[in-house]
Motif scaffolding. Sequence first.
Motif, short mmCIF file in Angstrom:
data_model
loop_
_atom_site.label_atom_id
_atom_site.label_comp_id
_atom_site.label_asym_id
_atom_site.label_seq_id
_atom_site.Cartn_x
_atom_site.Cartn_y
_atom_site.Cartn_z
N ALA A 1 41.63 -6.55 74.45
CA ALA A 1 41.17 -7.79 73.81
C ALA A 1 40.12 -7.41 72.77
N PHE A 2 40.29 -7.88 71.55
CA PHE A 2 39.36 -7.56 70.47
C PHE A 2 38.97 -8.85 69.78
N GLU A 3 37.68 -8.98 69.51
CA GLU A 3 37.23 -10.15 68.75
C GLU A 3 36.08 -9.75 67.83
N VAL A 4 35.89 -10.50 66.79
CA VAL A 4 34.78 -10.30 65.86
C VAL A 4 33.77 -11.40 66.14
N VAL A 5 32.50 -11.00 66.30
CA VAL A 5 31.43 -11.96 66.58
C VAL A 5 30.44 -11.93 65.44
N ASN A 6 30.10 -13.07 64.88
CA ASN A 6 29.10 -13.18 63.81
C ASN A 6 27.72 -13.20 64.44
N VAL A 7 26.92 -12.16 64.19
CA VAL A 7 25.57 -12.11 64.75
C VAL A 7 24.50 -12.52 63.74
N GLY A 8 24.95 -12.89 62.55
CA GLY A 8 24.01 -13.35 61.52
C GLY A 8 23.63 -14.80 61.72
N SER A 9 22.61 -15.23 61.03
CA SER A 9 22.15 -16.62 61.16
C SER A 9 23.03 -17.58 60.41
#
Length: 137
Positions: free
Chosen positions: A129-137
């Motif tokens: 399972a692969f996902e992209v997570v936005n850690v920016g504001s």
Amino acid sequence: MTQLWVERTGTRRYTGRSSRGAQVLVGSEDVDGVFTPGELLKIALAACSGMASDQPLARRLGDDYQAVVRVSGAADREQERYPLLEETLELDLSGLDDAERARVLTVVQRAVDQVCTVGRTLKSGTKVAFEVVNVGS
């Protein structure tokens, strides 16, 4: 549970880390001093096989036995996978008679087949399972 992650340290260059303080340098084949991800996969397989066979071999050969597990396999670049990985466990079995040698080979094969998690995972396949997570504001 041990946390694992990689941090980008340059172009196609990463440092793999664990929450136990271990680290490994990872990068592309044209970067000196690093392992490629495929090489790490092969090393993980070889190490797993070595560790799975460690106790049975120590019982039969002594705690100070020497072993080298070599692993190879070319990538199929059309499919971007390794269709075959080949391992060779190098041991000095000269102190054993033919029957003892045959028994060691059977016990080692059984141990690797039963408890090498990496090998068992590769043989059976696994879901990722692969996902992209936005850690920016």
